[in-house]
Scaffold this active site. Structure first.
Site, PDB file in Angstrom:
ATOM      1  N   SER A 107      62.522  71.913  33.098  1.00 24.18           N
ATOM      2  CA  SER A 107      63.534  71.285  33.953  1.00 24.18           C
ATOM      3  C   SER A 107      62.895  70.701  35.211  1.00 24.18           C
ATOM      4  O   SER A 107      61.952  71.271  35.765  1.00 24.18           O
ATOM      5  CB  SER A 107      64.563  72.351  34.354  1.00 24.18           C
ATOM      6  OG  SER A 107      65.406  71.860  35.365  1.00 24.18           O
ATOM      7  N   TYR A 130      65.779  64.568  36.004  1.00 22.81           N
ATOM      8  CA  TYR A 130      67.058  64.255  36.642  1.00 22.81           C
ATOM      9  C   TYR A 130      66.977  62.889  37.291  1.00 22.81           C
ATOM     10  O   TYR A 130      65.885  62.439  37.648  1.00 22.81           O
ATOM     11  CB  TYR A 130      67.422  65.324  37.681  1.00 22.81           C
ATOM     12  CG  TYR A 130      68.181  66.461  37.050  1.00 22.81           C
ATOM     13  CD1 TYR A 130      69.390  66.231  36.417  1.00 22.81           C
ATOM     14  CD2 TYR A 130      67.684  67.746  37.073  1.00 22.81           C
ATOM     15  CE1 TYR A 130      70.091  67.269  35.814  1.00 22.81           C
ATOM     16  CE2 TYR A 130      68.374  68.786  36.468  1.00 22.81           C
ATOM     17  CZ  TYR A 130      69.575  68.529  35.845  1.00 22.81           C
ATOM     18  OH  TYR A 130      70.270  69.535  35.246  1.00 22.81           O
ATOM     19  N   THR A 156      68.437  63.581  31.721  1.00 21.21           N
ATOM     20  CA  THR A 156      69.789  64.163  31.734  1.00 21.21           C
ATOM     21  C   THR A 156      70.734  63.215  32.460  1.00 21.21           C
ATOM     22  O   THR A 156      70.475  62.833  33.607  1.00 21.21           O
ATOM     23  CB  THR A 156      69.768  65.539  32.437  1.00 21.21           C
ATOM     24  OG1 THR A 156      68.893  66.390  31.713  1.00 21.21           O
ATOM     25  CG2 THR A 156      71.148  66.158  32.488  1.00 21.21           C
ATOM     26  N   LYS A 252      69.983  63.178  27.318  1.00 21.98           N
ATOM     27  CA  LYS A 252      70.732  64.445  27.202  1.00 21.98           C
ATOM     28  C   LYS A 252      72.030  64.386  28.002  1.00 21.98           C
ATOM     29  O   LYS A 252      72.019  63.928  29.151  1.00 21.98           O
ATOM     30  CB  LYS A 252      69.854  65.589  27.728  1.00 21.98           C
ATOM     31  CG  LYS A 252      70.555  66.933  27.828  1.00 21.98           C
ATOM     32  CD  LYS A 252      69.576  68.052  28.105  1.00 21.98           C
ATOM     33  CE  LYS A 252      70.265  69.398  28.137  1.00 21.98           C
ATOM     34  NZ  LYS A 252      70.983  69.654  29.395  1.00 21.98           N
ATOM     35  N   HIS A 276      76.185  70.325  29.011  1.00 22.81           N
ATOM     36  CA  HIS A 276      75.431  71.057  30.026  1.00 22.81           C
ATOM     37  C   HIS A 276      75.826  72.541  30.027  1.00 22.81           C
ATOM     38  O   HIS A 276      75.963  73.169  31.078  1.00 22.81           O
ATOM     39  CB  HIS A 276      75.696  70.435  31.405  1.00 22.81           C
ATOM     40  CG  HIS A 276      74.516  70.432  32.325  1.00 22.81           C
ATOM     41  ND1 HIS A 276      73.762  69.318  32.579  1.00 22.81           N
ATOM     42  CD2 HIS A 276      73.949  71.426  33.051  1.00 22.81           C
ATOM     43  CE1 HIS A 276      72.801  69.624  33.435  1.00 22.81           C
ATOM     44  NE2 HIS A 276      72.888  70.907  33.731  1.00 22.81           N
TER      45      HIS A 276
HETATM   46  C1  GLV Z   1      71.250  72.620  36.441  1.00 19.50           C
HETATM   47  O1  GLV Z   1      70.826  72.011  35.521  1.00 19.50           O
HETATM   48  C2  GLV Z   1      72.382  73.471  36.393  1.00 19.50           C
HETATM   49  O2  GLV Z   1      73.194  73.335  35.461  1.00 19.50           O
HETATM   50  O3  GLV Z   1      72.505  74.298  37.290  1.00 19.50           O
END
Ligand code: GLV
Length: 388
Positions: A107, A130, A156, A252, A276
């Site tokens: 991530s 991100y 994402t 994503k 998510h």
């Molecule tokens: C980050 O990706 C979250 O969902 O906190």
């Protein structure tokens, strides 16, 4: 040591060993958590079609995701703050994934940096990205991923702003945790976790601190996302990212057939049907119920993966049989990591592989590539009959 037979066993140990703030972060959905709950309960609505007296010997869970060989089509999903669940958590999880033969996705919101993970692993991992306003940061993030030999970028697109998870606000979630009477009292009961954290320097957002400009409180996910994330993101901007990264690209956070078509148009190699983990738009459809319409729209043109709600090999089999070429686990491996570090992540993967392989046998299937809707009993109207 208790006998561990499923990921829920790991979850119980995880809950005892990791500070409440980080357990809650993992185990929350946004607002009422309806979507979070339905991600798993909707899998339960699908039943498996038992077949008998079909030669089940020589079963193999091996397959491919974006052309890369995988021991089973189950990648480790990007999970923020993994290095707060266990010291050096991203490195531990990446090592478990590479030994097992499945992709690890790091991530952007990790504690260990891209470079940390690359130095401590020997196979390429995938980098989740991100979408921030800062172009320099974005270009550098892709360049850093390239230098680290990442074999795919996962952009994402469902987090231009952070969904509200009540417990994170109440707990004052931050990395590292702020020292309050409540957090200290809790951490004092998590001795192994605390010793691990004292023994590592990796306690901050490793990809951000020292890399992103103008973030006032880089220890707070909420502040950081509110200040730096790009609420103006559109498909043209995603096309720019496609130009910044010339390797395999996965998008994503797709839940709608129209968005799936857009992702196809920007030249993605795969899409991930995901909400998510129920952490963003509460009230959205579960990932597994969203899959059929997306398969109808783009399933023959692009590889479709599924994330959100997978906790077992049976869930993996259901998603693959509904048409997904690959799946992701997030919480299911974090439970293992928090419970037992690297060995716990391996345990989660072993449990899921065993469940998948046994379920394949009892359904009369020997290869993941031959799974189809014929292996399932899907209730009529499963995806829902929604008005346009
Ligand atoms: C980050 O990706 C979250 O969902 O906190």
């Amino acid at each position: 040591m208790p006998v561990i037979t499923n990921v829920d066993d790991l979850k119980r140990i995880y809950q005892r060993r990791v500070p409440r703030m980080f357990y809650d972060y993992c185990e929350s959905g946004s607002w009422t958590e309806q979507t979070f709950r339905e991600n798993t309960s909707d899998f339960d609505q699908i039943r498996l079609r038992q077949r008998v007296a079909l030669d089940m010997t020589g079963r193999s869970t091996a397959g491919q995701m974006i052309g890369q060989d995988v021991a089973m089509p189950v990648a480790l999903a990007p999970v923020g703050l993994t290095g707060m669940q266990h010291a050096d958590g991203e490195i531990k999880a990446a090592r478990a994934a590479e030994s097992f033969g499945v992709p690890f996705t790091l991530s952007t919101m990790s504690i260990c940096s891209i470079e940390d993970v690359a130095e401590n692993t020997s196979k390429p991992f995938w980098m989740q990205v991100y979408t921030l306003k800062d172009d320099d940061f974005m270009q550098r993030l892709f360049d850093r991923a390239k230098d680290a030999k990442c074999s795919a970028a996962v952009i994402t697109v469902d987090l231009q702003l952070l969904g509200q998870r009540h417990k994170d606000l109440k707990n004052g979630l931050s990395a590292p945790p702020k020292l309050t009477v409540k957090s200290i009292a809790d951490m004092m009961t998590k001795v192994q976790w605390g010793l691990g954290m004292l023994g590592t320097k990796r306690r901050f957002f490793g990809n951000i601190v020292g890399h992103a400009k103008g973030v006032k409180d880089p220890s707070s996910l909420g502040t950081w996302t509110a200040e730096a994330f790009d609420q103006a993101l559109d498909w043209d901007r995603i096309r720019q990212f496609r130009k910044m990264w010339d390797g395999p690209l996965i998008i994503k956070g797709i839940l709608d057939a129209e968005d799936a078509k857009q992702a196809l148009n920007v030249g993605a190699d795969a899409i991930i049907v995901s909400n998510h983990g129920g952490r963003q738009l509460d009230g959205a459809l579960s990932a597994i119920k969203s899959l059929p319409a997306i398969m109808d729209a783009v399933g023959d043109k692009i590889e479709v993966h599924l994330d959100s709600g997978i906790r077992s090999g049976q869930d993996v089999l259901k998603a693959l049989s509904m048409g997904a070429k690959g799946t992701y686990i997030g919480r299911a491996y974090i439970y293992g990591l928090g419970a037992m570090g690297e060995a716990g992540v391996t345990k989660s993967l072993e449990l899921i592989q065993k469940e998948l392989e046994t379920t394949m046998g009892l359904c009369g299937v020997t290869s993941v590539d031959t799974l189809s809707r014929d292996n399932l009993l899907v209730p009529q109207g499963f995806e829902g009959n929604w008005q346009d």
